[in-house]
Write an enzyme that holds these catalytic residues in place. Structure first.
Site, short mmCIF file in Angstrom:
data_model
loop_
_atom_site.label_atom_id
_atom_site.label_comp_id
_atom_site.label_asym_id
_atom_site.label_seq_id
_atom_site.Cartn_x
_atom_site.Cartn_y
_atom_site.Cartn_z
N GLY A 101 -40.11 32.47 29.69
CA GLY A 101 -40.57 32.55 31.07
C GLY A 101 -41.01 33.98 31.36
O GLY A 101 -40.51 34.92 30.73
N HIS A 128 -37.12 36.50 40.25
CA HIS A 128 -37.99 37.68 40.10
C HIS A 128 -38.93 37.83 41.29
O HIS A 128 -39.25 38.94 41.69
CB HIS A 128 -38.83 37.58 38.82
CG HIS A 128 -38.11 38.04 37.58
ND1 HIS A 128 -37.63 39.32 37.42
CD2 HIS A 128 -37.79 37.38 36.44
CE1 HIS A 128 -37.05 39.43 36.23
NE2 HIS A 128 -37.14 38.27 35.61
N GLN A 187 -42.92 41.15 36.57
CA GLN A 187 -42.54 41.77 35.30
C GLN A 187 -43.70 42.42 34.58
O GLN A 187 -43.51 43.21 33.67
CB GLN A 187 -41.92 40.72 34.36
CG GLN A 187 -40.57 40.20 34.84
CD GLN A 187 -40.00 39.23 33.84
OE1 GLN A 187 -40.31 38.05 33.88
NE2 GLN A 187 -39.20 39.72 32.91
N CYS A 213 -33.55 38.69 29.63
CA CYS A 213 -34.74 38.96 30.44
C CYS A 213 -35.58 40.00 29.70
O CYS A 213 -35.05 41.01 29.22
CB CYS A 213 -34.32 39.50 31.80
SG CYS A 213 -35.70 39.85 32.91
N LEU A 214 -36.90 39.76 29.62
CA LEU A 214 -37.76 40.70 28.90
C LEU A 214 -37.77 42.08 29.55
O LEU A 214 -38.06 43.07 28.87
CB LEU A 214 -39.19 40.15 28.82
CG LEU A 214 -39.36 38.86 28.00
CD1 LEU A 214 -40.80 38.34 28.11
CD2 LEU A 214 -38.98 39.08 26.55
N HIS A 253 -34.29 31.53 37.28
CA HIS A 253 -34.36 32.92 36.80
C HIS A 253 -35.71 33.54 37.18
O HIS A 253 -35.76 34.66 37.70
CB HIS A 253 -34.13 32.95 35.28
CG HIS A 253 -34.26 34.31 34.67
ND1 HIS A 253 -33.20 34.96 34.07
CD2 HIS A 253 -35.32 35.16 34.56
CE1 HIS A 253 -33.61 36.15 33.64
NE2 HIS A 253 -34.90 36.30 33.91
N GLU A 254 -36.80 32.80 36.91
CA GLU A 254 -38.14 33.35 37.19
C GLU A 254 -38.38 33.44 38.69
O GLU A 254 -38.97 34.41 39.18
CB GLU A 254 -39.22 32.50 36.51
CG GLU A 254 -39.12 32.41 34.99
CD GLU A 254 -38.99 33.76 34.31
OE1 GLU A 254 -39.53 34.76 34.82
OE2 GLU A 254 -38.30 33.82 33.27
#
Ligand SMILES: [Zn+2]
Length: 189
Positions: free
Chosen positions: A45, A144, A50, A98-99, A140-141
């Protein structure tokens, strides 16, 4: 084109992202570049903040994990201007990463079922229910877009334990395979 990923501590990750219109400039390219960036960093994702765009857009592709999570069979999607309408079901605990926060994985508790309305990349409207890992990735996304990171949802003890690592990430003292924008460097937008 691969886009650099903003690291923990960057102000864009803390903003509430803005809705967009269908004529948002370069939207198709941005979505294509986000998929490329997500795949080359092995994510499932990626949210626009991000990659330093404070807009309400995220993409997912969890199909690589379908063997463990059958609910991810068709789970390659684009979510534009999403709103979570409802969450229900049991709270379930699972590890997340998470990236923007490389090498940190922590257990996060989230509801198992989520109902979300959104537009896809063709601006078709959807009102859908997702369960299990699909619901987790979406939440999660979606967080953000609200300026929330998963490390804010862990226990105070775990937060204390990882606080030094988080500071190191913000300072750019982390080994990653993909390009990142670190908040304490000059490339801050
Ligand atoms: Zn994330």
């Amino acid at each position: 084109m691969n886009l650099p990923i903003v690291a923990y501590g960057h102000p864009t990750l803390k903003k509430v992202a803005a809705e967009i219109d269908a004529d948002y400039p370069g939207l198709n390219d941005l979505i294509a570049n986000m998929f490329e960036t997500m795949y080359s960093s092995s994510g499932v994702g990626l949210a626009a903040p991000q990659v330093n765009y404070s807009i309400r857009l995220f993409i997912v592709d969890g199909t690589v994990m379908v063997d463990d999570f059958p609910e991810l069979a068709e789970f390659k999607k684009v979510f534009i201007n999403p709103t979570i309408l409802e969450d229900r079901g049991e709270d379930k605990k699972a590890e997340e990463g998470c990236l923007s926060i490389p090498h940190i994985r922590e257990v996060v508790e989230r509801p198992d079922i989520v109902r979300i309305e959104y537009y896809d990349e063709k601006w078709q409207y959807h009102d859908e229910v997702f369960e299990g890992m699909a619901a987790r990735i979406i939440q999660h996304e979606y967080d953000h877009l609200e300026g929330i990171l998963f490390v804010e949802k862990i226990s105070p003890l775990r937060k204390t334990i990882i606080s030094r690592k988080l500071r190191e990430i913000s300072a750019g003292n982390v080994d990653v395979e993909y390009r990142m924008i670190f908040p304490s460097k000059k490339n801050l937008k």
